[in-house]
Design an enzyme around this catalytic site. Sequence first.
Site, PDB file in Angstrom:
ATOM      1  N   LYS A 115       0.829  -1.209   0.000  1.00 31.68           N
ATOM      2  CA  LYS A 115       0.000   0.000   0.000  1.00 31.68           C
ATOM      3  C   LYS A 115       0.863   1.259   0.000  1.00 31.68           C
ATOM      4  CE  LYS A 115      -4.340  -1.738   1.858  1.00 31.68           C
ATOM      5  NZ  LYS A 115      -5.281  -1.725   2.997  1.00 31.68           N
ATOM      6  N   LYS A 197      -6.085 -13.469  -8.867  1.00 29.32           N
ATOM      7  CA  LYS A 197      -7.298 -13.479  -8.059  1.00 29.32           C
ATOM      8  C   LYS A 197      -8.222 -12.334  -8.508  1.00 29.32           C
ATOM      9  CE  LYS A 197      -8.605 -12.743  -3.269  1.00 29.32           C
ATOM     10  NZ  LYS A 197      -8.166 -12.247  -1.981  1.00 29.32           N
ATOM     11  N   LYS A 200     -11.114  -6.279  -6.202  1.00 28.91           N
ATOM     12  CA  LYS A 200     -12.001  -5.130  -6.231  1.00 28.91           C
ATOM     13  C   LYS A 200     -11.420  -4.018  -7.077  1.00 28.91           C
ATOM     14  CE  LYS A 200     -12.232  -5.201  -1.435  1.00 28.91           C
ATOM     15  NZ  LYS A 200     -12.748  -4.769  -0.120  1.00 28.91           N
TER      16      LYS A 200
END
Length: 333
Positions: A115, A197, A200
Amino acid sequence: MEESKKVLYSAVQPTNNLTIGNYIGAIRNFLALQNDYNCYFAIANMHAITVRQTPAELRQRTLSLLALYLACGLNPEQTAIYVQSHVPAHAELCWVLNTFTYVGEMERMTQFKDKSLRHAENINMGLMDYPVLMAADILLYQTEVVPVGLDQRQHLEIARDIAQRFNNIYSPTFKVPEGLYVKVGAKINDLQDPSKKMSKSAENPNGSVFLSDDKDTVIRKFKRAVTDSGSEIKFDPENKAGVSNLLSIYTAFTGKTVEQAERDFAGIGYGDFKLAVGEAVADKLAPIQKEQAKLLTDKTYLDNVLRSGAERAAKAANKTLSKVYKKIGFYQL
Ligand code: TRP
């Protein structure tokens, strides 16, 4: 809520749109768990603000997530469903636990490093402290079981370390939680890049199917899903990643076995196969979306659910917090 049941804790951030992967991997499993455990499900808005949010959206997504939980069948009589910021004990315990956590440990966290790269303009203290807040969430409820995805495993390990550290310095105070890594054979991958995967925040929005997508959108995304060479519809993740991913989705949404699904689709072309998977998904989502929309028109009811959820959560949380304060020597009135 029966005292004899083990405590299970989980939380979801009210941030991006949830995908069908979140539904299969998390929310759907909560339903099965709510009978067997004494469950707390939080809407983690305090975690959400570690990256910048638009206030109106954060507010709206908080209610949407609650309505989704309820539409999926979580029962607020049985399970405490609440908003993290409504229970001040989370922030309070987090502060104490900060003093039992080392800067070096937080700097080494994989998600923090990721992040920090993605939000280089805003590497704030909260982002670094994220795992400690998560530890506070879990430890406040004397949680024994935490169903999480593999991406959260490191955070759960830290929560366990912090609990053990505190227990060793003082005396047993926190239960040391175990992770519940639900396998269900259904890891759902991106429709455009089945080696990844479903996420979002994928680069290609056609790769992710959101729980809020309407039927046409769902069908369109499945029609465009990448398949593999050959024409056989067979579960073979190594050689047929695209087809296998679609089969996983199909079985997860219909409850059929892979063998049944392969039989259903024997001799059928990829085009019709993709359409059938899309329809299975859309048909399952439709009633949930309808119920969610209906619930969102009844703000009074939703507020009441959150009020009673927070009350129940606060009662349990304050018990633990007060033990902690006593042990560390905070003068109590
Ligand atoms: N970090 C979790 C996620 O993004 C959400 C979360 C916050 C959580 N607190 C938690 C999950 C406590 C499990 C237990 O998925």
